[in-house]
Design a protein around this motif. Structure first.
Motif, PDB file in Angstrom:
ATOM      1  N   ARG B 233       0.830  -1.206   0.000  1.00 35.28           N
ATOM      2  CA  ARG B 233       0.000   0.000   0.000  1.00 35.28           C
ATOM      3  C   ARG B 233       0.866   1.258   0.000  1.00 35.28           C
ATOM      4  O   ARG B 233       0.554   2.227  -0.683  1.00 35.28           O
ATOM      5  CB  ARG B 233      -0.927  -0.006   1.209  1.00 35.28           C
ATOM      6  CG  ARG B 233      -2.167  -0.799   0.933  1.00 35.28           C
ATOM      7  CD  ARG B 233      -3.132  -0.680   2.087  1.00 35.28           C
ATOM      8  NE  ARG B 233      -3.432   0.718   2.415  1.00 35.28           N
ATOM      9  CZ  ARG B 233      -4.082   1.070   3.529  1.00 35.28           C
ATOM     10  NH1 ARG B 233      -4.453   0.149   4.378  1.00 35.28           N
ATOM     11  NH2 ARG B 233      -4.341   2.327   3.754  1.00 35.28           N
ATOM     12  N   ARG B 235       3.936   1.640  -1.181  1.00 40.44           N
ATOM     13  CA  ARG B 235       4.511   1.830  -2.520  1.00 40.44           C
ATOM     14  C   ARG B 235       3.461   2.358  -3.488  1.00 40.44           C
ATOM     15  O   ARG B 235       3.719   3.246  -4.287  1.00 40.44           O
ATOM     16  CB  ARG B 235       5.038   0.489  -3.049  1.00 40.44           C
ATOM     17  CG  ARG B 235       6.311   0.062  -2.408  1.00 40.44           C
ATOM     18  CD  ARG B 235       7.518   0.663  -3.141  1.00 40.44           C
ATOM     19  NE  ARG B 235       8.739   0.238  -2.505  1.00 40.44           N
ATOM     20  CZ  ARG B 235       9.496   1.008  -1.726  1.00 40.44           C
ATOM     21  NH1 ARG B 235       9.157   2.271  -1.522  1.00 40.44           N
ATOM     22  NH2 ARG B 235      10.580   0.544  -1.176  1.00 40.44           N
ATOM     23  N   ARG B 236       2.275   1.770  -3.413  1.00 40.14           N
ATOM     24  CA  ARG B 236       1.219   2.155  -4.354  1.00 40.14           C
ATOM     25  C   ARG B 236       0.906   3.635  -4.208  1.00 40.14           C
ATOM     26  O   ARG B 236       0.822   4.357  -5.199  1.00 40.14           O
ATOM     27  CB  ARG B 236      -0.030   1.308  -4.100  1.00 40.14           C
ATOM     28  CG  ARG B 236      -0.933   1.250  -5.316  1.00 40.14           C
ATOM     29  CD  ARG B 236      -2.188   0.499  -5.007  1.00 40.14           C
ATOM     30  NE  ARG B 236      -2.958   1.261  -4.031  1.00 40.14           N
ATOM     31  CZ  ARG B 236      -4.265   1.141  -3.861  1.00 40.14           C
ATOM     32  NH1 ARG B 236      -4.940   0.266  -4.581  1.00 40.14           N
ATOM     33  NH2 ARG B 236      -4.888   1.859  -2.968  1.00 40.14           N
ATOM     34  N   GLU B 237       0.732   4.064  -2.959  1.00 36.31           N
ATOM     35  CA  GLU B 237       0.413   5.475  -2.721  1.00 36.31           C
ATOM     36  C   GLU B 237       1.529   6.367  -3.239  1.00 36.31           C
ATOM     37  O   GLU B 237       1.285   7.384  -3.902  1.00 36.31           O
ATOM     38  CB  GLU B 237       0.206   5.725  -1.223  1.00 36.31           C
ATOM     39  CG  GLU B 237      -1.054   5.111  -0.664  1.00 36.31           C
ATOM     40  CD  GLU B 237      -2.281   5.514  -1.461  1.00 36.31           C
ATOM     41  OE1 GLU B 237      -2.450   6.728  -1.748  1.00 36.31           O
ATOM     42  OE2 GLU B 237      -3.068   4.610  -1.827  1.00 36.31           O
ATOM     43  N   GLU B 238       2.753   5.950  -2.957  1.00 38.14           N
ATOM     44  CA  GLU B 238       3.911   6.735  -3.353  1.00 38.14           C
ATOM     45  C   GLU B 238       3.958   6.924  -4.875  1.00 38.14           C
ATOM     46  O   GLU B 238       4.104   8.045  -5.381  1.00 38.14           O
ATOM     47  CB  GLU B 238       5.178   6.008  -2.868  1.00 38.14           C
ATOM     48  CG  GLU B 238       6.469   6.738  -3.145  1.00 38.14           C
ATOM     49  CD  GLU B 238       7.674   5.875  -2.747  1.00 38.14           C
ATOM     50  OE1 GLU B 238       7.515   4.976  -1.903  1.00 38.14           O
ATOM     51  OE2 GLU B 238       8.753   6.111  -3.308  1.00 38.14           O
ATOM     52  N   LEU B 240       1.509   6.383  -7.056  1.00 38.62           N
ATOM     53  CA  LEU B 240       0.330   7.102  -7.547  1.00 38.62           C
ATOM     54  C   LEU B 240       0.522   8.607  -7.434  1.00 38.62           C
ATOM     55  O   LEU B 240       0.215   9.357  -8.359  1.00 38.62           O
ATOM     56  CB  LEU B 240      -0.912   6.665  -6.767  1.00 38.62           C
ATOM     57  CG  LEU B 240      -1.640   5.440  -7.316  1.00 38.62           C
ATOM     58  CD1 LEU B 240      -2.749   5.031  -6.361  1.00 38.62           C
ATOM     59  CD2 LEU B 240      -2.200   5.716  -8.700  1.00 38.62           C
ATOM     60  N   ASN B 241       1.057   9.032  -6.280  1.00 39.76           N
ATOM     61  CA  ASN B 241       1.321  10.454  -6.073  1.00 39.76           C
ATOM     62  C   ASN B 241       2.291  10.997  -7.109  1.00 39.76           C
ATOM     63  O   ASN B 241       2.099  12.084  -7.657  1.00 39.76           O
ATOM     64  CB  ASN B 241       1.909  10.682  -4.677  1.00 39.76           C
ATOM     65  CG  ASN B 241       0.817  10.892  -3.642  1.00 39.76           C
ATOM     66  OD1 ASN B 241      -0.246  11.374  -4.003  1.00 39.76           O
ATOM     67  ND2 ASN B 241       1.082  10.512  -2.412  1.00 39.76           N
ATOM     68  N   MET B 242       3.328  10.172  -7.348  1.00 46.87           N
ATOM     69  CA  MET B 242       4.364  10.586  -8.290  1.00 46.87           C
ATOM     70  C   MET B 242       3.759  10.849  -9.662  1.00 46.87           C
ATOM     71  O   MET B 242       3.978  11.898 -10.275  1.00 46.87           O
ATOM     72  CB  MET B 242       5.392   9.452  -8.365  1.00 46.87           C
ATOM     73  CG  MET B 242       6.711   9.827  -8.969  1.00 46.87           C
ATOM     74  SD  MET B 242       7.713   8.338  -9.058  1.00 46.87           S
ATOM     75  CE  MET B 242       8.013   7.970  -7.337  1.00 46.87           C
ATOM     76  N   TRP B 244       0.627  11.250 -10.359  1.00 50.41           N
ATOM     77  CA  TRP B 244      -0.364  12.321 -10.226  1.00 50.41           C
ATOM     78  C   TRP B 244       0.295  13.675 -10.437  1.00 50.41           C
ATOM     79  O   TRP B 244      -0.189  14.521 -11.192  1.00 50.41           O
ATOM     80  CB  TRP B 244      -0.995  12.222  -8.832  1.00 50.41           C
ATOM     81  CG  TRP B 244      -2.154  13.133  -8.607  1.00 50.41           C
ATOM     82  CD1 TRP B 244      -2.121  14.345  -7.991  1.00 50.41           C
ATOM     83  CD2 TRP B 244      -3.502  12.902  -8.989  1.00 50.41           C
ATOM     84  NE1 TRP B 244      -3.352  14.894  -7.959  1.00 50.41           N
ATOM     85  CE2 TRP B 244      -4.237  14.024  -8.572  1.00 50.41           C
ATOM     86  CE3 TRP B 244      -4.165  11.844  -9.629  1.00 50.41           C
ATOM     87  CZ2 TRP B 244      -5.614  14.145  -8.770  1.00 50.41           C
ATOM     88  CZ3 TRP B 244      -5.522  11.970  -9.823  1.00 50.41           C
ATOM     89  CH2 TRP B 244      -6.235  13.092  -9.407  1.00 50.41           C
ATOM     90  N   ASN B 245       1.431  13.863  -9.768  1.00 48.15           N
ATOM     91  CA  ASN B 245       2.138  15.135  -9.887  1.00 48.15           C
ATOM     92  C   ASN B 245       2.632  15.385 -11.310  1.00 48.15           C
ATOM     93  O   ASN B 245       2.599  16.514 -11.799  1.00 48.15           O
ATOM     94  CB  ASN B 245       3.332  15.173  -8.919  1.00 48.15           C
ATOM     95  CG  ASN B 245       2.865  15.284  -7.481  1.00 48.15           C
ATOM     96  OD1 ASN B 245       1.753  15.749  -7.227  1.00 48.15           O
ATOM     97  ND2 ASN B 245       3.686  14.811  -6.549  1.00 48.15           N
ATOM     98  N   GLU B 247       1.247  14.293 -14.047  1.00 51.72           N
ATOM     99  CA  GLU B 247       0.076  14.672 -14.846  1.00 51.72           C
ATOM    100  C   GLU B 247      -0.291  16.132 -14.596  1.00 51.72           C
ATOM    101  O   GLU B 247      -0.566  16.883 -15.529  1.00 51.72           O
ATOM    102  CB  GLU B 247      -1.126  13.766 -14.499  1.00 51.72           C
ATOM    103  CG  GLU B 247      -0.914  12.299 -14.819  1.00 51.72           C
ATOM    104  CD  GLU B 247      -1.354  11.912 -16.225  1.00 51.72           C
ATOM    105  OE1 GLU B 247      -1.604  12.832 -17.030  1.00 51.72           O
ATOM    106  OE2 GLU B 247      -1.425  10.707 -16.513  1.00 51.72           O
ATOM    107  N   GLU B 248      -0.277  16.508 -13.312  1.00 54.68           N
ATOM    108  CA  GLU B 248      -0.587  17.891 -12.945  1.00 54.68           C
ATOM    109  C   GLU B 248       0.345  18.856 -13.661  1.00 54.68           C
ATOM    110  O   GLU B 248      -0.068  19.864 -14.221  1.00 54.68           O
ATOM    111  CB  GLU B 248      -0.429  18.088 -11.433  1.00 54.68           C
ATOM    112  CG  GLU B 248      -1.461  17.381 -10.610  1.00 54.68           C
ATOM    113  CD  GLU B 248      -2.705  18.232 -10.437  1.00 54.68           C
ATOM    114  OE1 GLU B 248      -2.738  19.049  -9.501  1.00 54.68           O
ATOM    115  OE2 GLU B 248      -3.648  18.078 -11.244  1.00 54.68           O
TER     116      GLU B 248
END
Lengths: 439, 258
Positions: B233, B235-238, B240-242, B244-245, B247-248
């Motif tokens: 979990r 790693r997944r969050e990490e 995903l955030n990466m 996400w940023n 894309e932003e």
């Protein structure tokens, strides 16, 4: 106005049979999945061809055909009124230039189109004007020089002043002098005929024509069938029916074969090589929109009206279609399939044989179906222009001799064969390329 | 890797991407759309020639596609004019292998991927998941040294996808092949990557590299259990955030440009 009648009957049968079939039959049979759909209007997949409607539609065409040609296949109470056959009689009054009058009668008789003409005999009657007789063929009108057995003569200024008790003012001597009553030709209705006068004052009798078509315009279906049997047995213009059809089909098949033989490799080359694509693109793109029919004159000039010319024409008709089909078959290959084959170790030749050719087959079949249809249309047209044998030549010659039954038979035959070719191609497509559209 | 566009400008699809794979490694590549994942794979496969740099495999330079590098595509790369058996036997047949031998390989592989009852079917009669099994078997039948997978499970539904992930892991362990897998699913990248590379766009480059234990844990085990692993979990969050940023950042840049 009477030409609207068949149309009205047709619409009537369309609506009437729909109401009957939908009321009676449909409540019983509608149990399939489509019957559960609540949205059917706009859902194309819910629209299924109604077989009953198809059958009634075809029967209706034959019924109308039979009704308006007096066919023996349709019970006679359904026949549209036919032309009058039989005798009629009316009186007329002649006035001579010096004002003397006498009356006489005309006995006219309508005889069938074929058969011997029997001239009816009548008493000459008394007075200066004698009784006349006239025989008229079915569907025709007759002209009667009423003064040929009279003591009066039209040359001396005698003219008809009364037909069947109705006063007639027309005076042939004063023809072209303004537009008074003496210049208007009378139209007198007598039982079963209309009577009028010619420019020179002779009687013109037009018997009741009825609503049926004269066989020269539209023969009844059984005549067409009889012609078919006759020509199938005895041939037409020195060739049997099988020869006529066989020659047309042979031209199509040979022309198409060579068209495909050249067109498919050409299309492949255009799909695989820049140079070929660049070289042939202008030619193919220019020739594609030229209708093959427009090439007929040139082909006749170059190759004459013999077999060579026709096969060249059909070759040209099929060539561009097949080339374009093969080209789009090649360009339609998904690049991932080619990549996959390369990374499985296939060589260029193997890619061609196992990937590009099978992948383009559906397109080629579609092209072949179109090409066969175009070839069939073109061969008939080319035979209409000039040929010694072939179905197109058959109907063209028949039309010159007003053998309408042969013309209709030929058209039906051409339609059936064209439909048969398409069915055959579809069947071959289903059997040979079952993967079509499922990649 | 630079693409020159018809209008004279160019796009730097990949820049300074340097990787070294050991034999038998399972590497997944993850990144936002447009980061050059597929370009990278196409270069490795030999479908594209790099503008700079080179690919070296088994001691020689890669200049084109070859049977040593097998490829599994997302969808539609099967030959629908061939039966399942012919599809799987395509590679051996191209090599001119004897029929009996080919048959043996094909039968074995179709048993392994669970298609023993569908050997003579046409491929268009199979479901999407079964078609991807055929694609896997076809690739393995050729016995390549490296298997390149371009979002092989991308077009499958979520349930079929989980089953197929287990299958890929099982095949990896059984055959010991080197596998490069491209995906846009974070979960899939975590589960199917001994090594995980996260790429960043414009220019396409390696952003971060991970070494993960989940692929080994997942072999022969229920993947749903692996997902309960505490590290998973995190790693997944990490990651995903990466992403996400990233894309932003892309969105922000396009907005600024317009």
């Amino acid at each position: 106005m009477t030409s609207v009648v068949p149309f009205v009957i047709y619409v009537g049968i369309f609506v009437g049979s729909y109401l009957v079939v939908s009321r009676i039959v449909r409540h019983v049979t509608r149990t399939d999945f489509t019957a559960l759909k609540t949205v059917t209007f706009g859902d194309e997949s819910a629209v299924v061809s109604d077989r009953v409607a198809s059958v009634i539609s075809v029967l209706t065409l034959f019924l109308l055909w039979g009704m308006f040609t007096g066919s023996a296949l349709v019970p006679s109470f359904l026949h549209a009124p036919g032309p009058y056959l039989g005798d009629g009689r009316f009186d007329y009054v002649v006035e001579s230039a010096d004002g003397a009058r006498d009356s006489a009668s005309v006995l006219w008789r309508v005889e069938p189109v074929d058969g011997e003409v029997q001239v009816p005999e009548v008493e000459p009657g008394e007075g200066a004007a004698k009784n006349d007789t006239l025989t008229i063929r079915e569907y025709r009108s007759g002209q009667l020089a009423w003064d040929r057995n009279d003591e009066f003569s039209r040359k001396d200024g005698a003219r008809i002043v009364e037909i069947d008790g109705q006063k007639v003012d027309f005076d042939p001597q004063r023809r072209g002098e303004g537009d008074g009553p003496a210049q208007v030709k009378p139209v007198v209705r007598v039982p079963n005929a209309t009577v009028t006068l010619s420019d020179k004052g002779a009687l013109i009798i037009t018997p009741y024509q009825g609503w049926q078509m004269e066989p020269i315009w539209l023969p009844p279906p059984e005549d067409v069938a009889r012609r078919f049997v006759e020509i199938a047995r005895q041939g037409y213009r020195g060739s049997t029916l099988a020869e006529h059809v066989g020659y047309s089909l042979m031209r199509v098949i040979v022309g198409f074969f060579f068209g495909a033989l050249v067109g498919i490799p050409l299309g492949y080359a255009m799909g695989l090589s820049n140079w070929f694509r660049g070289w042939f693109d202008p030619i193919v793109e220019f020739m594609r929109p030229v209708p093959p029919l427009a090439l007929i004159p040139l082909v006749i000039i170059w190759a004459g009206i013999g077999e060579t010319g026709k096969i060249v024409l059909l070759f040209l008709a099929a060539l561009w279609i097949m080339a374009i089909a093969a080209r789009s078959g090649v360009s339609g290959v998904r690049i991932s399939k080619v990549h996959a084959a390369y990374s499985l170790g296939a060589s260029k030749g193997q890619i061609m044989r196992f990937v590009i050719v099978p992948n383009s087959l559906p397109e080629i079949f579609t092209g072949a179906r179109v090409a066969m249809g175009v070839c069939w249309g073109t061969v008939v047209a080319a035979e209409l222009v000039a040929a010694e044998k072939g179905v197109g030549m058959m109907i063209m010659v028949a039309s010159k001799f007003q053998n309408t039954d042969i013309v209709i038979m030929g058209i039906v035959l051409i339609g059936i064969i064209g439909f048969g070719i398409d069915m055959l191609m579809r069947w071959a497509e289903r059997v040979l390329v079952p993967w079509k559209g499922r990649g | 890797m630079r693409f020159d566009l018809p209008n004279g400008s160019s796009v730097q699809a990949l820049k300074d991407v340097s990787l070294h794979l050991k034999e038998g490694e399972l590497m997944s590549v993850l990144g936002p759309s447009g980061c050059g994942k597929t370009t990278l794979l196409n270069i490795v496969a030999g479908f594209l020639a790099p503008t700079e740099g080179q690919i070296v495999m088994n001691g020689h330079r890669v200049t084109g596609p070859d049977a040593e590098r097998g490829m599994v595509f997302q969808q539609g790369a099967l030959f629908e004019w061939m039966s399942v058996r012919e599809n799987v036997g395509f590679g051996p047949r191209m090599k001119g292998m004897a029929r009996a031998e080919t048959k043996q390989i094909v039968d074995h592989l179709l048993d392994v991927v669970g298609l023993q009852d569908f050997k003579e079917k046409a491929v268009y009669e199979l479901s999407g998941g079964m078609q991807q099994r055929v694609a896997l078997a076809r690739c393995l039948a050729n016995d390549p040294d490296v298997i390149l997978m371009d979002e092989p499970l991308g077009a499958l539904d979520a349930l079929t996808r989980e089953k197929m992930q287990s299958l890929v892991l099982a095949l990896w362990k059984e055959t010991g092949k080197t596998i490069i897998l491209i995906t846009h699913s974070v979960e899939e990248a975590l589960l199917l990557g001994e090594r995980l590379i996260v790429m960043a766009p414009r220019p396409g480059r390696i952003h971060q590299e991970y070494r993960l234990p989940f692929a080994d844990l997942g072999v022969g085990a229920d993947l749903r259990e692996v997902k309960k692993h505490p590290d998973y979990r995190v790693r997944r969050e990490e990651i995903l955030n990466m992403i996400w940023n990233m894309e932003e950042e892309i969105m922000g840049r396009t907005e600024a440009a317009s």
